[in-house]
Write a protein that holds these residues in place. Structure first.
Motif, PDB file in Angstrom:
ATOM      1  N   GLU A  51      17.521   7.777   3.781  1.00  0.00           N
ATOM      2  CA  GLU A  51      16.399   7.524   2.887  1.00  0.00           C
ATOM      3  C   GLU A  51      16.349   6.060   2.462  1.00  0.00           C
ATOM      4  O   GLU A  51      17.378   5.436   2.231  1.00  0.00           O
ATOM      5  N   ILE A  52      15.145   5.528   2.360  1.00  0.00           N
ATOM      6  CA  ILE A  52      14.951   4.147   1.914  1.00  0.00           C
ATOM      7  C   ILE A  52      14.359   4.174   0.517  1.00  0.00           C
ATOM      8  O   ILE A  52      13.260   4.711   0.328  1.00  0.00           O
ATOM      9  N   PRO A  53      15.045   3.617  -0.474  1.00  0.00           N
ATOM     10  CA  PRO A  53      14.539   3.638  -1.853  1.00  0.00           C
ATOM     11  C   PRO A  53      13.187   2.937  -1.975  1.00  0.00           C
ATOM     12  O   PRO A  53      12.835   2.078  -1.156  1.00  0.00           O
ATOM     13  N   VAL A  54      12.443   3.299  -2.991  1.00  0.00           N
ATOM     14  CA  VAL A  54      11.119   2.712  -3.218  1.00  0.00           C
ATOM     15  C   VAL A  54      11.213   1.200  -3.384  1.00  0.00           C
ATOM     16  O   VAL A  54      10.371   0.453  -2.866  1.00  0.00           O
ATOM     17  N   ALA A  55      12.247   0.729  -4.093  1.00  0.00           N
ATOM     18  CA  ALA A  55      12.396  -0.716  -4.292  1.00  0.00           C
ATOM     19  C   ALA A  55      12.601  -1.428  -2.955  1.00  0.00           C
ATOM     20  O   ALA A  55      12.119  -2.543  -2.750  1.00  0.00           O
ATOM     21  N   PHE A  56      13.318  -0.805  -2.029  1.00  0.00           N
ATOM     22  CA  PHE A  56      13.503  -1.371  -0.703  1.00  0.00           C
ATOM     23  C   PHE A  56      12.160  -1.461   0.021  1.00  0.00           C
ATOM     24  O   PHE A  56      11.852  -2.481   0.658  1.00  0.00           O
ATOM     25  N   CYS A  57      11.371  -0.409  -0.081  1.00  0.00           N
ATOM     26  CA  CYS A  57      10.051  -0.397   0.571  1.00  0.00           C
ATOM     27  C   CYS A  57       9.174  -1.514   0.044  1.00  0.00           C
ATOM     28  O   CYS A  57       8.466  -2.193   0.805  1.00  0.00           O
ATOM     29  N   ARG A  58       9.222  -1.708  -1.268  1.00  0.00           N
ATOM     30  CA  ARG A  58       8.391  -2.756  -1.853  1.00  0.00           C
ATOM     31  C   ARG A  58       8.840  -4.130  -1.367  1.00  0.00           C
ATOM     32  O   ARG A  58       8.025  -5.013  -1.087  1.00  0.00           O
ATOM     33  N   GLY A  59      10.157  -4.327  -1.266  1.00  0.00           N
ATOM     34  CA  GLY A  59      10.654  -5.598  -0.758  1.00  0.00           C
ATOM     35  C   GLY A  59      10.244  -5.836   0.684  1.00  0.00           C
ATOM     36  O   GLY A  59       9.798  -6.932   1.048  1.00  0.00           O
ATOM     37  N   LEU A  60      10.368  -4.812   1.513  1.00  0.00           N
ATOM     38  CA  LEU A  60       9.982  -4.939   2.915  1.00  0.00           C
ATOM     39  C   LEU A  60       8.490  -5.233   3.067  1.00  0.00           C
ATOM     40  O   LEU A  60       8.074  -5.979   3.955  1.00  0.00           O
ATOM     41  N   ALA A  61       7.695  -4.652   2.190  1.00  0.00           N
ATOM     42  CA  ALA A  61       6.242  -4.811   2.285  1.00  0.00           C
ATOM     43  C   ALA A  61       5.757  -6.154   1.768  1.00  0.00           C
ATOM     44  O   ALA A  61       4.702  -6.638   2.175  1.00  0.00           O
ATOM     45  N   THR A  62       6.501  -6.773   0.878  1.00  0.00           N
ATOM     46  CA  THR A  62       6.024  -8.014   0.243  1.00  0.00           C
ATOM     47  C   THR A  62       6.767  -9.249   0.718  1.00  0.00           C
ATOM     48  O   THR A  62       6.535 -10.345   0.198  1.00  0.00           O
ATOM     49  N   ALA A  63       7.647  -9.103   1.707  1.00  0.00           N
ATOM     50  CA  ALA A  63       8.361 -10.264   2.245  1.00  0.00           C
ATOM     51  C   ALA A  63       7.370 -11.229   2.898  1.00  0.00           C
ATOM     52  O   ALA A  63       6.416 -10.807   3.540  1.00  0.00           O
TER      53      ALA A  63
ATOM     54  N   PRO B 270       0.828  -1.205   0.000  1.00  0.00           N
ATOM     55  CA  PRO B 270       0.000   0.000   0.000  1.00  0.00           C
ATOM     56  C   PRO B 270       0.860   1.251   0.000  1.00  0.00           C
ATOM     57  O   PRO B 270       1.779   1.375   0.788  1.00  0.00           O
ATOM     58  N   GLY B 271       0.528   2.176  -0.851  1.00  0.00           N
ATOM     59  CA  GLY B 271       1.243   3.437  -0.869  1.00  0.00           C
ATOM     60  C   GLY B 271       2.537   3.416  -1.635  1.00  0.00           C
ATOM     61  O   GLY B 271       3.215   4.431  -1.738  1.00  0.00           O
ATOM     62  N   VAL B 272       2.944   2.250  -2.147  1.00  0.00           N
ATOM     63  CA  VAL B 272       4.180   2.162  -2.908  1.00  0.00           C
ATOM     64  C   VAL B 272       3.854   1.786  -4.347  1.00  0.00           C
ATOM     65  O   VAL B 272       3.290   0.727  -4.594  1.00  0.00           O
ATOM     66  N   PRO B 273       4.162   2.629  -5.305  1.00  0.00           N
ATOM     67  CA  PRO B 273       3.845   2.308  -6.699  1.00  0.00           C
ATOM     68  C   PRO B 273       4.693   1.155  -7.193  1.00  0.00           C
ATOM     69  O   PRO B 273       5.866   1.049  -6.864  1.00  0.00           O
ATOM     70  N   PHE B 274       4.065   0.262  -7.969  1.00  0.00           N
ATOM     71  CA  PHE B 274       4.818  -0.843  -8.553  1.00  0.00           C
ATOM     72  C   PHE B 274       5.659  -0.338  -9.711  1.00  0.00           C
ATOM     73  O   PHE B 274       5.269   0.534 -10.453  1.00  0.00           O
ATOM     74  N   PHE B 275       6.855  -0.893  -9.861  1.00  0.00           N
ATOM     75  CA  PHE B 275       7.598  -0.675 -11.086  1.00  0.00           C
ATOM     76  C   PHE B 275       8.317  -1.959 -11.402  1.00  0.00           C
ATOM     77  O   PHE B 275       8.644  -2.734 -10.517  1.00  0.00           O
ATOM     78  N   CYS B 276       8.533  -2.202 -12.658  1.00  0.00           N
ATOM     79  CA  CYS B 276       9.124  -3.459 -13.093  1.00  0.00           C
ATOM     80  C   CYS B 276      10.491  -3.198 -13.714  1.00  0.00           C
ATOM     81  O   CYS B 276      10.650  -2.297 -14.529  1.00  0.00           O
ATOM     82  N   ASP B 277      11.452  -3.996 -13.295  1.00  0.00           N
ATOM     83  CA  ASP B 277      12.756  -3.936 -13.940  1.00  0.00           C
ATOM     84  C   ASP B 277      12.636  -4.522 -15.344  1.00  0.00           C
ATOM     85  O   ASP B 277      11.844  -5.422 -15.583  1.00  0.00           O
ATOM     86  N   LYS B 278      13.437  -4.028 -16.270  1.00  0.00           N
ATOM     87  CA  LYS B 278      13.326  -4.499 -17.649  1.00  0.00           C
ATOM     88  C   LYS B 278      13.668  -5.976 -17.767  1.00  0.00           C
ATOM     89  O   LYS B 278      13.219  -6.646 -18.681  1.00  0.00           O
TER      90      LYS B 278
END
Length: 627
Positions: A368-380, A14-22
């Motif tokens: 600062e915590i990068p967005v990718a880090f936040c997504r990892g922490l949230a989906t572990a 929640p609150g973190v936009p998804f982005f996909c690595d190429k």
């Protein structure tokens, strides 16, 4: 969190936009043709009538696809034997019949020398030096730290491998590739390659490796062959002499919280235990730890100084830095593990030259915590640790066949806590979860039904303890710690059920293994002792138990109204042991069915069952619920 929407399970922060690595999608599409998250057996999400994430239409399609793929796999690989054959082979490597058996396992060879010898046979000795490893030790939190670290780096676009222990339902849980349990096909391929070579060449006094040594070298085999970018390795036990400590040059090391556990192996003082854990530190390799008691910290710091290791103590993660995002693992203690994982991941990226490539505008800002880090922490995700599972109980007399019946509510709170420190953390998490404490993470590592709380206002909630622990543990410490922690948080456990585990220490089984029929009576001497300790922790006096019952004489279950009344004493039928709001249960499968019957009979009842004391017990309960 896990969200069920329109037939697909989606994982979002929640609150973190998804982005996909190429290079890869945020969702990993498995060979089965289904978007999957880390699960138990068969490399797929479970769907069945017993949990609130079932979908009949998807279940049918999923089963058809899996059945077809399984047949094709076996046709293409006739040399591969069945998965059960592999489990039988693994079981022969268990040299200790019980946990307390300290019988020597492999002659006079040093354990690490043995592992190196096995790696040479498999032609892996030089290849594992190319792995970019994060090595993590600790008494509690090391598994969660590994899971957070893996999820962070995977969401940064890297191909990840993770080796953890123990497994709860299926041995493949120990080996994750890109966040998923390794597929059955690949497991069998790598398993038999290792097995055949070791069987052929294990000579000159070098026997087949014990179970954990074999699984360790198998993990290295998998990670080398799968060409992972990062290998996150959890220490099995201790550190200095652990089989994973053949890693000579990891990228970074981490030591999670230390406490009193495995004293029969690691020593009776915190300093002794810390010395074993510090054994994973390598000369001049950066290391991170969390705040420790002074006795442990002194040992860690001294070892680090001797090895010229830059050791940094990491503070718990500040939730404010996550911009409202909840951690994927629940409990305030996870902030400690998450903080350690962030530091390990950042250091790994910096030392491998990837930090500036991925975050060119981030610089070296530690705050600062990068967005990718936040997504990892949230989906572990980590099963069996602060996990909530809502059980759907259908009314056998209902004519519609719908699970939306007039039955009560049955919710399992599962946490494999088995040390005093982890039991305290478990008590705080359970209390926060059942009282809806918003100050802690509300992410649920389980499954929900939309609108599940809408009927709670009309239900009577009962907090129930389902407990067992191994005999090497000290229940005289564990049970009072749980009771006092819950009580201090305003949660009072009304009933305690003591039950034998279903799994056995000397056999490796799969998630598809048959459930024991429980036709034979079990020795419940240990469960009687646990009950006595429970009563003493509640009343301060020994329990007046029925000593005419033999340890194997429990044959009947308590009456169903045992869970409903408020009286401290509730008599049961002949063949039961019910006293002071507690009961010894004859078997785990019977207990689960009995709990379901209780909520069927009482629509106003909401049972919140805390399952703890043993990861073996937690795994057994999950296996039963997933059936």
């Amino acid at each position: 969190m896990l969200v069920y929407a329109k037939g697909f399970l989606k994982c979002g922060a929640p609150g973190v936009p998804f982005f996909c690595d190429k290079r890869k999608s945020f969702f990993t599409k498995t060979k089965r043709g289904f978007h999957s998250l880390p699960s138990g057996t068969r490399d797929r999400i479970y769907f069945n009538n017993n949990l609130r994430y079932s979908s009949k239409s998807i279940e049918v399609v999923e089963k058809s696809v899996i059945d077809m793929d399984s047949k094709e796999d076996m046709a293409d690989n006739p040399a591969l034997s069945s998965y059960d054959d592999a489990m039988e082979a693994l079981s022969t490597l268990i040299s200790r019949r019980t946990r307390g058996d300290r019988t020597p396992t492999s002659g006079s060879r040093d354990k690490l020398e043995q592992v190196i010898a096995y790696l040479k046979i498999l032609d892996l000795e030089d290849k594992i030096k190319e792995l970019k490893v994060i090595h993590v030790a600790g008494t509690k939190g090391k598994g969660s730290t590994c899971v957070f670290s893996e999820a962070i780096l995977r969401n940064c676009g890297f191909r990840t491998g993770m080796f953890t222990s123990p497994h709860l339902i299926d041995v493949r849980e120990r080996f994750r590739i890109d966040g998923l349990d390794i597929s059955e096909e690949k497991f069998l391929q790598y398993f038999w390659e290792c097995w055949k070579l070791l069987k052929e060449k294990a000579v000159d006094g070098l026997t087949m490796p014990p179970l954990f040594q074999f699984l360790t070298v198998l993990a290295f085999k998998i990670f080398v062959c799968e060409k992972v970018d990062v290998a996150v390795i959890e220490v099995g036990l201790g550190g200095k002499l652990d089989s994973t400590n053949v890693i000579q040059k990891p990228i970074v090391c981490g030591i999670a919280s230390l406490g009193m556990d495995h004293m029969d192996i690691l020593g009776n003082t915190l300093a002794d235990i810390a010395l074993h854990k510090a054994g994973i530190l390598k000369p001049q390799i950066p290391a991170f730890t969390v705040p420790q008691l002074s006795e442990a910290m002194e040992v860690l710091q001294k070892t680090a100084n001797n090895l010229e290791v830059p050791l940094e103590v990491v503070a718990p993660l500040d939730l404010k830095k996550l911009d409202g995002v909840a951690l994927g693992l629940s409990g305030d203690h996870q902030l400690v593990n998450a903080g350690l994982a962030v530091s390990l991941s950042r250091c790994w990226l910096q030392r491998t030259g990837n930090w500036e490539k991925i975050f060119p505008n981030q610089g070296s800002k530690e705050t600062e915590i990068p967005v990718a880090f936040c997504r990892g922490l949230a989906t572990a995700r980590l099963h069996g640790r602060a996990q909530v599972v809502h059980d759907v109980v259908s009314d056998p007399q209902g004519s519609s066949g719908s699970t939306e019946t007039s039955c009560g509510d049955l919710i399992f709170y599962l946490d494999g806590a088995h040390s005093p420190e982890s039991m305290e953390a478990c008590g705080r998490w359970f209390s926060a979860a059942v009282t809806g404490n918003k100050s802690l993470s509300t992410a649920v590592n389980g499954y929900r039904r939309n609108g599940e709380y809408s009927k709670d206002f009309n239900r009577v909630s009962k907090q129930i303890l389902l407990f067992n622990c191994m005999e090497v543990r000290d229940p005289q410490v564990l049970l009072p710690k749980l009771v006092t922690t819950c009580a201090s948080s305003g949660t009072h456990i009304s009933r305690a059920l003591f039950v034998p585990s279903m799994s056995t220490y000397n056999k490796v089984i799969s998630g598809a293994s048959a459930i024991p029929s429980d036709t034979r009576r079990k020795d419940l001497t240990w469960q009687f002792r646990l009950q006595r300790l429970w009563v003493k922790s509640i009343q301060g006096t020994d329990a007046a138990l029925d000593h005419t019952l033999k340890p194997d004489g429990i044959t009947a279950l308590p009456p169903h109204d045992f869970l409903c009344g408020d009286a401290p004493h509730c008599s049961g039928p002949a063949g039961t042991q019910v006293v002071t709001s507690s009961a010894v249960m004859p078997s785990l499968p019977l207990t689960i069915n009995w709990l379901r019957d209780c909520v069927r009979r009482n629509p106003s009842l909401k049972l919140e069952v805390l399952v703890t004391g043993s990861l073996h017990l937690v795994g057994d309960v999950l296996r039963l619920l997933k059936r």
